[in-house]
Design a protein around this motif. Structure first.
Motif, short mmCIF file in Angstrom:
data_model
loop_
_atom_site.label_atom_id
_atom_site.label_comp_id
_atom_site.label_asym_id
_atom_site.label_seq_id
_atom_site.Cartn_x
_atom_site.Cartn_y
_atom_site.Cartn_z
N THR A 1 -7.29 -1.25 15.18
CA THR A 1 -8.52 -1.84 14.66
C THR A 1 -8.07 -3.52 14.62
O THR A 1 -8.79 -4.24 15.03
CB THR A 1 -9.32 -1.54 13.33
OG1 THR A 1 -9.86 -0.44 13.71
CG2 THR A 1 -10.27 -2.80 13.01
N ARG A 2 -6.95 -3.53 13.99
CA ARG A 2 -6.32 -4.79 13.57
C ARG A 2 -5.33 -5.27 14.76
O ARG A 2 -4.61 -6.38 14.66
CB ARG A 2 -5.69 -4.94 12.28
CG ARG A 2 -6.76 -4.96 11.08
CD ARG A 2 -5.85 -4.59 9.71
NE ARG A 2 -7.21 -4.28 8.74
CZ ARG A 2 -7.81 -3.43 8.55
NH1 ARG A 2 -7.75 -2.29 9.14
NH2 ARG A 2 -8.69 -3.24 7.30
N SER B 1 0.23 5.58 0.22
CA SER B 1 -0.63 6.75 0.52
C SER B 1 -0.65 7.57 -0.81
O SER B 1 0.42 7.71 -1.62
CB SER B 1 -0.27 7.48 1.57
OG SER B 1 0.90 8.31 1.64
N GLN C 1 -6.03 4.36 12.96
CA GLN C 1 -7.09 3.69 13.29
C GLN C 1 -7.03 2.18 12.82
O GLN C 1 -7.61 1.34 13.47
CB GLN C 1 -8.32 4.53 12.45
CG GLN C 1 -9.60 3.72 12.97
CD GLN C 1 -9.78 3.77 14.37
OE1 GLN C 1 -9.54 4.57 15.08
NE2 GLN C 1 -10.34 2.55 14.94
N ALA C 2 -6.72 2.04 11.55
CA ALA C 2 -6.42 0.60 10.90
C ALA C 2 -5.52 -0.15 11.81
O ALA C 2 -5.90 -1.32 11.91
CB ALA C 2 -5.78 0.66 9.32
N CYS C 3 -4.36 0.35 12.16
CA CYS C 3 -3.66 -0.45 12.88
C CYS C 3 -4.30 -0.86 14.42
O CYS C 3 -4.15 -1.85 15.01
CB CYS C 3 -2.42 0.22 13.25
SG CYS C 3 -1.24 0.25 11.80
N TRP D 1 0.84 -1.19 -0.04
CA TRP D 1 0.03 0.11 -0.01
C TRP D 1 0.96 1.25 -0.16
O TRP D 1 1.94 1.12 0.69
CB TRP D 1 -0.89 -0.08 1.20
CG TRP D 1 -1.78 1.35 1.40
CD1 TRP D 1 -2.91 1.45 0.65
CD2 TRP D 1 -1.46 2.30 2.28
NE1 TRP D 1 -3.30 2.83 1.19
CE2 TRP D 1 -2.37 3.25 2.10
CE3 TRP D 1 -0.30 2.65 2.98
CZ2 TRP D 1 -2.38 4.69 2.51
CZ3 TRP D 1 -0.43 3.85 3.87
CH2 TRP D 1 -1.36 4.82 3.50
N GLY E 1 -5.61 7.38 7.73
CA GLY E 1 -6.16 6.21 8.40
C GLY E 1 -5.29 5.15 8.90
O GLY E 1 -5.84 4.10 9.43
N ILE E 2 -4.02 5.55 9.01
CA ILE E 2 -2.86 4.33 9.44
C ILE E 2 -3.28 4.05 11.01
O ILE E 2 -3.30 2.98 11.53
CB ILE E 2 -1.64 4.89 9.29
CG1 ILE E 2 -1.55 4.93 7.58
CG2 ILE E 2 -0.65 3.80 9.79
CD1 ILE E 2 0.15 5.62 7.35
#
Length: 212
Positions: A127-128, A103, A123-125, A101, A120-121
């Protein structure tokens, strides 16, 4: 290969070509040349002024040395517009599959702590539940980001050990970024931001591709 010597003081004057070397393996140039050959074969492209090897070399000179298209054109005996077109064509036949990926391009003045949440890095990290070992520029990101402590030598022993472990684990990534910075085009890009993503993918892929 010749690259013209051009400075603001000599702008508008006759360019003076000089011999130069490119710090890449010969096999890498051949690998890109074969990709271009296959691309031309599929498209049934007619005769070109530059062969596949010269076009591959022209593209790598642009990426590594950040030569302008007018300099490339003069050095390879083609027009500025043709140099532009040849580079864009070569970027589009890069190997795919390595980058996960990228940006979108942002202004160089954008701070890391501003860019990470915006893309969104963070929040994505979170969440996972991905642990991120980041540098001090990301302090305050929270979530799963871990950054080293300031004033290393003044901290308690276990803080100092944390900083050493943190640096050791981040070392491979730092070396990879150092290799990317050797491609001078990434230091001062003159291209449209719409093409920067493609350029970055090519630069990221070329040093790691398999050109047996």
């Amino acid at each position: 290969m010749v690259i013209p010597l051009s400075t603001p003081a000599t702008e508008g004057a006759l360019s003076v070509p000089y011999p130069a070397t490119l710090d890449v393996p010969h096999e890498l140039v051949e690998h890109v040349a074969w990709l271009l050959y296959e691309h031309r074969r599929v498209r049934n492209t007619r005769w070109r002024k530059l062969g596949c090897f010269k076009q591959a070399l022209l593209t790598l000179v642009h990426l590594l040395k950040n030569e302008t298209f007018s300099q490339l054109g003069a050095g390879f005996g083609i027009s500025q517009a043709t140099a532009w077109r040849y580079v864009d064509e070569a970027l589009d036949v890069r190997p795919d599959g390595t980058p996960l990926w990228f940006s979108r391009a942002t202004p160089g003045r954008t701070h890391d702590l501003t860019a990470a949440p915006a893309h969104g890095i963070v929040q994505a990290c979170l969440t996972r539940q991905i642990l991120v070992l980041a540098d001090r520029a990301h302090q305050g990101a929270g979530a799963t980001f871990r950054t080293p402590y300031y004033h290393h030598s003044e901290q308690p022993a276990h803080y100092q050990q944390f900083n050493r472990d943190h640096a050791r684990l981040r070392a491979p990534g730092e070396r990879a970024f150092a290799q990317l910075k050797s491609w001078r085009l990434l230091r001062r890009a003159r291209r449209s931001t719409r093409r920067i993503d493609t350029i970055f993918q090519a630069v990221h892929t070329l040093p790691t591709c398999n050109y047996s």
